[in-house]
Design a protein around this motif. Structure first.
Motif, mmCIF file in Angstrom:
data_model
loop_
_atom_site.group_PDB
_atom_site.id
_atom_site.type_symbol
_atom_site.label_atom_id
_atom_site.label_comp_id
_atom_site.label_asym_id
_atom_site.label_seq_id
_atom_site.Cartn_x
_atom_site.Cartn_y
_atom_site.Cartn_z
ATOM 1 N N ALA A 44 5.485 -15.177 5.518
ATOM 2 C CA ALA A 44 5.873 -15.561 4.164
ATOM 3 C C ALA A 44 6.843 -14.563 3.548
ATOM 4 O O ALA A 44 7.834 -14.950 2.915
ATOM 5 C CB ALA A 44 4.629 -15.701 3.289
ATOM 6 N N ALA A 45 6.559 -13.268 3.703
ATOM 7 C CA ALA A 45 7.431 -12.248 3.129
ATOM 8 C C ALA A 45 8.818 -12.285 3.759
ATOM 9 O O ALA A 45 9.832 -12.102 3.066
ATOM 10 C CB ALA A 45 6.802 -10.864 3.306
ATOM 11 N N ALA A 46 8.880 -12.531 5.063
ATOM 12 C CA ALA A 46 10.179 -12.604 5.744
ATOM 13 C C ALA A 46 11.010 -13.774 5.213
ATOM 14 O O ALA A 46 12.210 -13.633 4.958
ATOM 15 C CB ALA A 46 9.970 -12.731 7.247
ATOM 16 N N VAL A 47 10.368 -14.917 5.045
ATOM 17 C CA VAL A 47 11.087 -16.095 4.550
ATOM 18 C C VAL A 47 11.529 -15.885 3.101
ATOM 19 O O VAL A 47 12.687 -16.167 2.743
ATOM 20 C CB VAL A 47 10.209 -17.361 4.673
ATOM 21 N N LEU A 48 10.627 -15.387 2.252
ATOM 22 C CA LEU A 48 10.987 -15.161 0.853
ATOM 23 C C LEU A 48 12.079 -14.096 0.722
ATOM 24 O O LEU A 48 12.963 -14.209 -0.139
ATOM 25 C CB LEU A 48 9.751 -14.738 0.062
ATOM 26 N N ALA A 49 12.029 -13.076 1.567
ATOM 27 C CA ALA A 49 13.067 -12.042 1.534
ATOM 28 C C ALA A 49 14.421 -12.644 1.887
ATOM 29 O O ALA A 49 15.450 -12.296 1.282
ATOM 30 C CB ALA A 49 12.711 -10.917 2.494
ATOM 31 N N ALA A 50 14.440 -13.539 2.861
ATOM 32 C CA ALA A 50 15.690 -14.198 3.236
ATOM 33 C C ALA A 50 16.229 -15.055 2.092
ATOM 34 O O ALA A 50 17.436 -15.060 1.808
ATOM 35 C CB ALA A 50 15.472 -15.059 4.484
ATOM 36 N N ALA A 191 2.296 -7.599 2.863
ATOM 37 C CA ALA A 191 2.426 -7.788 4.316
ATOM 38 C C ALA A 191 2.263 -6.457 5.044
ATOM 39 O O ALA A 191 1.564 -6.375 6.062
ATOM 40 C CB ALA A 191 3.776 -8.419 4.642
ATOM 41 N N ALA A 192 2.922 -5.411 4.533
ATOM 42 C CA ALA A 192 2.831 -4.095 5.174
ATOM 43 C C ALA A 192 1.387 -3.583 5.159
ATOM 44 O O ALA A 192 0.893 -3.044 6.162
ATOM 45 C CB ALA A 192 3.749 -3.105 4.457
ATOM 46 N N VAL A 193 0.693 -3.760 4.037
ATOM 47 C CA VAL A 193 -0.675 -3.261 3.921
ATOM 48 C C VAL A 193 -1.618 -4.041 4.825
ATOM 49 O O VAL A 193 -2.489 -3.452 5.490
ATOM 50 C CB VAL A 193 -1.154 -3.333 2.454
ATOM 51 N N THR A 194 -1.478 -5.370 4.875
ATOM 52 C CA THR A 194 -2.376 -6.158 5.721
ATOM 53 C C THR A 194 -2.156 -5.853 7.202
ATOM 54 O O THR A 194 -3.118 -5.848 7.977
ATOM 55 C CB THR A 194 -2.193 -7.663 5.467
ATOM 56 N N VAL A 195 -0.915 -5.583 7.592
ATOM 57 C CA VAL A 195 -0.647 -5.188 8.977
ATOM 58 C C VAL A 195 -1.302 -3.840 9.268
ATOM 59 O O VAL A 195 -1.912 -3.635 10.332
ATOM 60 C CB VAL A 195 0.870 -5.119 9.253
ATOM 61 N N LEU A 196 -1.205 -2.894 8.318
ATOM 62 C CA LEU A 196 -1.826 -1.582 8.491
ATOM 63 C C LEU A 196 -3.342 -1.718 8.598
ATOM 64 O O LEU A 196 -3.977 -1.068 9.453
ATOM 65 C CB LEU A 196 -1.464 -0.682 7.309
ATOM 66 N N VAL A 197 -3.942 -2.553 7.757
ATOM 67 C CA VAL A 197 -5.392 -2.775 7.806
ATOM 68 C C VAL A 197 -5.790 -3.363 9.152
ATOM 69 O O VAL A 197 -6.797 -2.963 9.753
ATOM 70 C CB VAL A 197 -5.843 -3.701 6.659
ATOM 71 N N ALA A 198 -4.995 -4.297 9.654
ATOM 72 C CA ALA A 198 -5.288 -4.912 10.956
ATOM 73 C C ALA A 198 -5.217 -3.881 12.078
ATOM 74 O O ALA A 198 -6.065 -3.867 12.985
ATOM 75 C CB ALA A 198 -4.308 -6.054 11.227
#
Length: 324
Positions: A44-50, A191-198
């Motif tokens: 989602a973040a990648a698409v919204l950033a685009a 997105a960055a935080v959820t990836v770090l948590v994972a």
């Protein structure tokens, strides 16, 4: 756009978000909540950033000295809210989660009271009690004496919605940024935080990275919650806000748990009468709260302009309404 078309526009995100809780609950059979949330917001973040880059350019990604606030809201409102609610769906029913999220406007009033010292009216407090009573009826299946047995999933969902209320209140301080810019930057943080948590969860053995086959089994669910829910529905919602104004659009958010209940009933769930009464009480209290807020805004606007405002006249506003 015609009046019918304008009011039909917000129904698309409402239906999407109403179904989102059921879709996420089903996706948890293959991918755990932590990795599901991480994948959702990376996409989602990648698409919204685009989209933001294409419509506003690189300057829109500058935080203008407000990085700390963006990070806090992204952590609490995006990562915290979605991780807690997604994990909660493994322990509670989707309709319970949807009803908790519908409490956001009421909890936002409490956040505003604590942070800005803006005391809600007695009528608003009374409606909060009614809404919470309705939620209690749904969660306990009509047995209020069982409140002491509320599950961990319901508590996690509630805590997550508290975080979303903080995020919703914070969004009001970024009105000059626009909804797309604020949503994109906070979702990048989330997105960055959820990836770090994972990653931490995998390294500590709390979770294990799902296989490609597991992600593949959830392909359409991931597409739904990432693209349909977090991108297309959000963009449609932003258009609806511009067409209708935030107060009018906010009324449609009260239909999210109704949609979730309707889908569950169509799938074979049979709620007891008390659950239906509880859901109706909650939605009615939320709508009444919105009406009170609209009237207060109308009176304040009339006082500033020195011109009386008709009771039923909608008052335009630039304030954003945050979305899931």
């Amino acid at each position: 756009m015609s009046r019918f078309g304008s009011y039909g526009l917000p129904l698309f995100p409402v239906v999407v978000w109403g179904g989102m809780f059921i879709v996420m609950a089903g996706a948890l059979h293959h991918v755990d909540a932590v990795h599901l949330t991480a994948v959702r917001y990376v996409v989602a973040a990648a698409v919204l950033a685009a989209v933001l880059a294409a419509t506003a350019g690189r300057r829109a990604f500058r935080t203008e000295g407000r990085l700390a606030e963006v990070v806090v809201l992204g952590v609490v409102g995006i990562a915290g809210f979605n991780l807690l609610v997604n994990i909660a769906l493994g322990y509670t029913a989707p309709q319970n989660g949807a009803l908790m999220v519908a409490l956001t406007p009421l909890l936002t009033v409490l956040v505003r009271w604590v942070r800005d010292r803006v005391r809600p009216s007695l009528a608003t407090v009374a409606l909060m009690v009614v809404a919470l009573a309705g939620v209690g009826l749904v969660i306990t299946h009509g047995h209020p004496t069982d409140l002491g047995e509320i599950g961990s999933g319901d508590l996690m969902a509630f805590l997550g919605v508290v975080g979303w209320a903080v995020y919703t209140h914070g969004a009001g301080r970024f009105a000059d940024w626009g909804s797309l810019r604020f949503s994109t930057l906070t979702q990048i943080v989330g997105a960055a935080v959820t990836v770090l948590v994972a990653l931490v969860a995998d390294l500590t053995g709390v979770t294990h990275l799902p296989t490609l086959a597991a992600f593949g089994a959830d392909a359409w669910q991931i597409g739904y919650i990432a693209l349909l829910s977090s991108v297309l529905a959000v963009l449609a919602w932003n258009v609806a806000i511009r067409k209708l104004g935030a107060p009018n659009a906010a009324l449609f958010m009260k239909l999210v748990p109704v949609v979730t209940f309707a889908i569950q009933i169509a799938r074979g769930y049979r709620p007891v009468p008390a659950e239906i009464v509880g859901a109706a009480l909650t939605v009615a209290a939320l709508v009444a709260t919105n009406v009170l807020a609209r009237r207060a805004t109308a009176r304040a606007t009339a006082g500033v302009r020195g011109v009386p405002v008709p009771a039923r006249q909608p008052v335009p506003t630039r304030q954003s309404v945050s979305t899931p």
